[in-house]
Design a protein around this motif. Sequence first.
Motif, PDB file in Angstrom:
ATOM      1  N   GLU A  14      -7.331  -4.885  12.373  1.00 21.19           N
ATOM      2  CA  GLU A  14      -7.524  -5.791  11.248  1.00 21.19           C
ATOM      3  C   GLU A  14      -8.307  -5.162  10.114  1.00 21.19           C
ATOM      4  OE1 GLU A  14      -9.383  -9.163  12.937  1.00 21.19           O
ATOM      5  OE2 GLU A  14      -7.560  -9.965  13.857  1.00 21.19           O
ATOM      6  N   PHE A  15      -8.970  -4.028  10.349  1.00 24.20           N
ATOM      7  CA  PHE A  15      -9.737  -3.361   9.303  1.00 24.20           C
ATOM      8  C   PHE A  15      -8.869  -2.456   8.429  1.00 24.20           C
ATOM      9  CE2 PHE A  15     -13.087  -4.664  12.105  1.00 24.20           C
ATOM     10  CZ  PHE A  15     -14.198  -4.829  11.287  1.00 24.20           C
ATOM     11  N   PHE A  16      -7.617  -2.273   8.783  1.00 23.90           N
ATOM     12  CA  PHE A  16      -6.740  -1.368   8.054  1.00 23.90           C
ATOM     13  C   PHE A  16      -5.569  -2.139   7.479  1.00 23.90           C
ATOM     14  CE2 PHE A  16      -8.975   1.203  11.154  1.00 23.90           C
ATOM     15  CZ  PHE A  16      -9.387   2.284  10.401  1.00 23.90           C
ATOM     16  N   PRO A  17      -5.113  -1.745   6.289  1.00 19.43           N
ATOM     17  CA  PRO A  17      -5.684  -0.705   5.419  1.00 19.43           C
ATOM     18  C   PRO A  17      -6.880  -1.245   4.646  1.00 19.43           C
ATOM     19  CG  PRO A  17      -3.788  -1.675   4.357  1.00 19.43           C
ATOM     20  CD  PRO A  17      -3.896  -2.337   5.706  1.00 19.43           C
ATOM     21  N   PRO A  18      -7.823  -0.399   4.268  1.00 15.91           N
ATOM     22  CA  PRO A  18      -8.971  -0.870   3.481  1.00 15.91           C
ATOM     23  C   PRO A  18      -8.530  -1.321   2.095  1.00 15.91           C
ATOM     24  CG  PRO A  18      -8.978   1.516   3.644  1.00 15.91           C
ATOM     25  CD  PRO A  18      -7.900   1.033   4.570  1.00 15.91           C
ATOM     26  N   ASP A  19      -9.317  -2.207   1.522  1.00 13.29           N
ATOM     27  CA  ASP A  19      -9.036  -2.730   0.189  1.00 13.29           C
ATOM     28  C   ASP A  19      -9.431  -1.683  -0.854  1.00 13.29           C
ATOM     29  OD1 ASP A  19      -8.653  -4.154  -2.101  1.00 13.29           O
ATOM     30  OD2 ASP A  19      -9.899  -5.866  -1.538  1.00 13.29           O
ATOM     31  N   VAL A  20      -8.439  -1.157  -1.550  1.00 15.46           N
ATOM     32  CA  VAL A  20      -8.699  -0.132  -2.564  1.00 15.46           C
ATOM     33  C   VAL A  20      -8.320  -0.630  -3.951  1.00 15.46           C
ATOM     34  CG1 VAL A  20      -8.490   1.827  -0.991  1.00 15.46           C
ATOM     35  CG2 VAL A  20      -6.443   0.899  -2.081  1.00 15.46           C
ATOM     36  N   SER A  21      -8.345  -1.938  -4.142  1.00 22.42           N
ATOM     37  CA  SER A  21      -8.058  -2.477  -5.466  1.00 22.42           C
ATOM     38  C   SER A  21      -9.185  -2.088  -6.427  1.00 22.42           C
ATOM     39  CB  SER A  21      -7.944  -3.998  -5.396  1.00 22.42           C
ATOM     40  OG  SER A  21      -9.157  -4.578  -4.956  1.00 22.42           O
ATOM     41  N   PRO A  22      -8.862  -1.869  -7.696  1.00 24.99           N
ATOM     42  CA  PRO A  22      -9.904  -1.438  -8.652  1.00 24.99           C
ATOM     43  C   PRO A  22     -11.076  -2.411  -8.733  1.00 24.99           C
ATOM     44  CG  PRO A  22      -7.714  -1.150  -9.594  1.00 24.99           C
ATOM     45  CD  PRO A  22      -7.538  -1.917  -8.317  1.00 24.99           C
ATOM     46  N   GLU A  23     -10.784  -3.722  -8.641  1.00 27.99           N
ATOM     47  CA  GLU A  23     -11.862  -4.696  -8.734  1.00 27.99           C
ATOM     48  C   GLU A  23     -12.843  -4.549  -7.576  1.00 27.99           C
ATOM     49  OE1 GLU A  23      -8.672  -5.422  -8.739  1.00 27.99           O
ATOM     50  OE2 GLU A  23      -8.292  -5.952 -10.852  1.00 27.99           O
ATOM     51  N   PHE A  24     -12.329  -4.399  -6.358  1.00 29.56           N
ATOM     52  CA  PHE A  24     -13.233  -4.307  -5.217  1.00 29.56           C
ATOM     53  C   PHE A  24     -13.906  -2.947  -5.134  1.00 29.56           C
ATOM     54  CE2 PHE A  24     -14.484  -3.955  -0.762  1.00 29.56           C
ATOM     55  CZ  PHE A  24     -15.153  -5.171  -0.613  1.00 29.56           C
ATOM     56  N   LEU A  25     -13.210  -1.889  -5.554  1.00 33.71           N
ATOM     57  CA  LEU A  25     -13.849  -0.575  -5.588  1.00 33.71           C
ATOM     58  C   LEU A  25     -15.035  -0.569  -6.551  1.00 33.71           C
ATOM     59  CD1 LEU A  25     -10.823   1.900  -5.511  1.00 33.71           C
ATOM     60  CD2 LEU A  25     -12.420   1.355  -3.658  1.00 33.71           C
TER      61      LEU A  25
END
Length: 266
Positions: free
Chosen positions: A55-66
Motif C-alpha cells: 500500500e506504500f507504493f508507488p509514492p506520491d510524487v505530485s508537484p504539490e506534495f513534493l
Amino acid sequence: MSTVMLQPPSPCWRCRVTAALILAAVVASFAYLGIDFRALFTGESLRLMGQFVAEFFPPDVSPEFLAKAGWGALQTLAVSALGTLLAAAAGAVLALPASGRFGHIAQATSRFALNFLRSVPELVWAALMVLAAGIGPFAGALALALHTTGVLGRLFAEGLENAPRAPEDALVLAGARPVSAFVYASLQIVLPQWVAYTLYRWEMNIRMAAVLGFVGGGGLGQLLYFHLSIFQQQQAMTVLIAMFGLVALVDFLSGRLRRGLGSAYA
C-alpha cells in the motif's frame, strides 16, 4: 639451554559468571514477554504484511506534495540545527563549572543539571515543550536543545578535564588574564573535539527531529503522523524517502566537515 614453560591462562570466573547472568537475563526476558515468533511467520501474517507494504507504493510524487514534503524537510533541518546550536552554547557554559574550574559545589551542581537534562528523553521534553510553547517547530527545537545540552555539556566537561593545563598555567604565570589564558590555551586544545561532538550530535538530532513531529514538534515527523493517521500510505512513503534523503545528506556533509576539521588541526 633452559626452556620456558608457558602456563595456560587462568580462567576468568568473574567473566564467565557475568556472561551466564546476561544470558539468563535475555532468556528470562523472552520468557516473560511471551513473544510468539511462530505466529509472525505464518502464511496469513506474511500475506497481511505484504499487503500493508504494497500500500506504500508507488509514492506520491505530485508537484504539490513534493513541495509540501520539501517544506517539512526544511523545517526538520532548521529544528535540528537550532536545537544543536543552542545546546552547544549552553553545554559549553555548563562544561566550565562541571570540569571543576569553579570549585566542588559548582561542579556538583552543574553535573547534576547535566545529568537531569540528558536523563529525560527527547520525546518527553517535546511533550512538555508543546504544552509550554505550543505545537510547532519551536517546541521541537527546545526539546532537542534541552536534552542535547546534557549530552554535550558532559562531553565538553570531560574534554576539559583531560586537556593538559600546563599551557594555560604558563600563560597565567606570564601575566595573561585567566580568561585570555583559557581562550588561547585550553580552548584551542579542546575546540576541535567540541566541534566534532557537536557535528555528531547534529546528525543524531536530524533523526530525532523527524520523530518529534509525532508529538507536535513540526517538520517531517508531523507530516508523517498526519498521513499515516488517515491511511494515506503513498504520501507517507514520500515523507519516509524525504527523511532518508535528509539524513543521508546531513551525514555526508557532517563527515566532510569533520574530516576537514581534522586535517586543518593536524
